[in-house]
Design an enzyme around this catalytic site. Structure first.
Site, PDB file in Angstrom:
ATOM      1  N   HIS A   1     -47.671 -39.318 -47.935  1.00 31.34           N
ATOM      2  CA  HIS A   1     -46.710 -38.496 -48.591  1.00 31.34           C
ATOM      3  C   HIS A   1     -45.769 -39.289 -49.333  1.00 31.34           C
ATOM      4  O   HIS A   1     -45.354 -38.804 -50.532  1.00 31.34           O
ATOM      5  CB  HIS A   1     -45.855 -37.796 -47.312  1.00 31.34           C
TER       6      HIS A   1
ATOM      7  N   LYS B   1     -46.180 -23.558 -34.130  1.00 28.17           N
ATOM      8  CA  LYS B   1     -47.003 -24.876 -34.067  1.00 28.17           C
ATOM      9  C   LYS B   1     -46.096 -25.839 -33.208  1.00 28.17           C
ATOM     10  O   LYS B   1     -44.976 -25.590 -33.011  1.00 28.17           O
ATOM     11  CB  LYS B   1     -46.883 -25.318 -35.463  1.00 28.17           C
TER      12      LYS B   1
ATOM     13  N   ARG C   1     -56.260 -36.068 -51.089  1.00 28.31           N
ATOM     14  CA  ARG C   1     -56.851 -37.118 -50.572  1.00 28.31           C
ATOM     15  C   ARG C   1     -58.262 -37.216 -50.639  1.00 28.31           C
ATOM     16  O   ARG C   1     -59.055 -38.272 -50.794  1.00 28.31           O
ATOM     17  CB  ARG C   1     -56.573 -37.306 -48.886  1.00 28.31           C
TER      18      ARG C   1
ATOM     19  N   SER D   1     -51.161 -37.120 -41.202  1.00 27.67           N
ATOM     20  CA  SER D   1     -50.085 -36.879 -40.277  1.00 27.67           C
ATOM     21  C   SER D   1     -50.826 -36.825 -38.989  1.00 27.67           C
ATOM     22  O   SER D   1     -50.652 -37.601 -38.085  1.00 27.67           O
ATOM     23  CB  SER D   1     -49.252 -35.782 -40.458  1.00 27.67           C
TER      24      SER D   1
END
Length: 151
Positions: free
Chosen positions: A17, A41, A90, A127
């Site tokens: 990030h 979440k 990515r 993450s």
């Protein structure tokens, strides 16, 4: 003014990030790190902790703001008058997923999505991997900025 948002949950902020944000600020007059809030979440870090990690990491960068939002990202863009969404890629899987979102966002609004490839030395960091390392007592410090520290 070229205003963009970089949306995500940032649970936690990673070096991937950080890389995208540092490179993104060269492209825009203002970059808003937009922490999405999803009540369904379960996060490892509180919203306040996530905001603090980002604010401390970029405290000397006047072009960056940190805000939170709920709902559709395009609606948030309209609300704050952002014309761009910045996203990091990515791998090819990220591209396919992000491409579908970008097409949908473009169908819903006039928001353009700008993609940056994560630097090769950071493309493996996510993450979820960082959270797994933390949960299992591993050394996470080489995966996150110095501002991400667990008390």
């Amino acid at each position: 003014m070229r205003r963009a948002i970089f949306p995500g949950s940032f649970d936690p902020l990673t070096l991937g990030h950080f890389d995208i944000i540092q490179r993104g600020i060269t492209l825009f007059d203002e970059l808003i790190i937009a922490i999405g809030v999803n009540s369904e979440k379960k996060y490892m870090f509180t919203l306040e902790e996530r905001m603090q990690f980002i604010e401390k990491a970029f405290e000397d960068e006047p072009k960056i703001k940190v805000l939170t939002y709920e709902g559709l990202t395009v609606d948030f863009c309209k609300k704050i008058e952002a014309d761009f969404i910045l996203r990091g890629l990515r791998n090819p899987g990220d591209f396919e997923f992000e491409k579908a979102i970008a097409h949908t966002n473009r169908k819903l609004s006039e928001i353009e999505t700008v993609f940056l490839l994560t630097s090769s030395g950071k493309s493996y960091i996510s993450s979820s991997i960082v959270r797994d390392v933390i949960r299992n007592g591993g050394d996470y410090t080489g995966l996150v900025p110095d501002t991400v520290r667990i008390s």
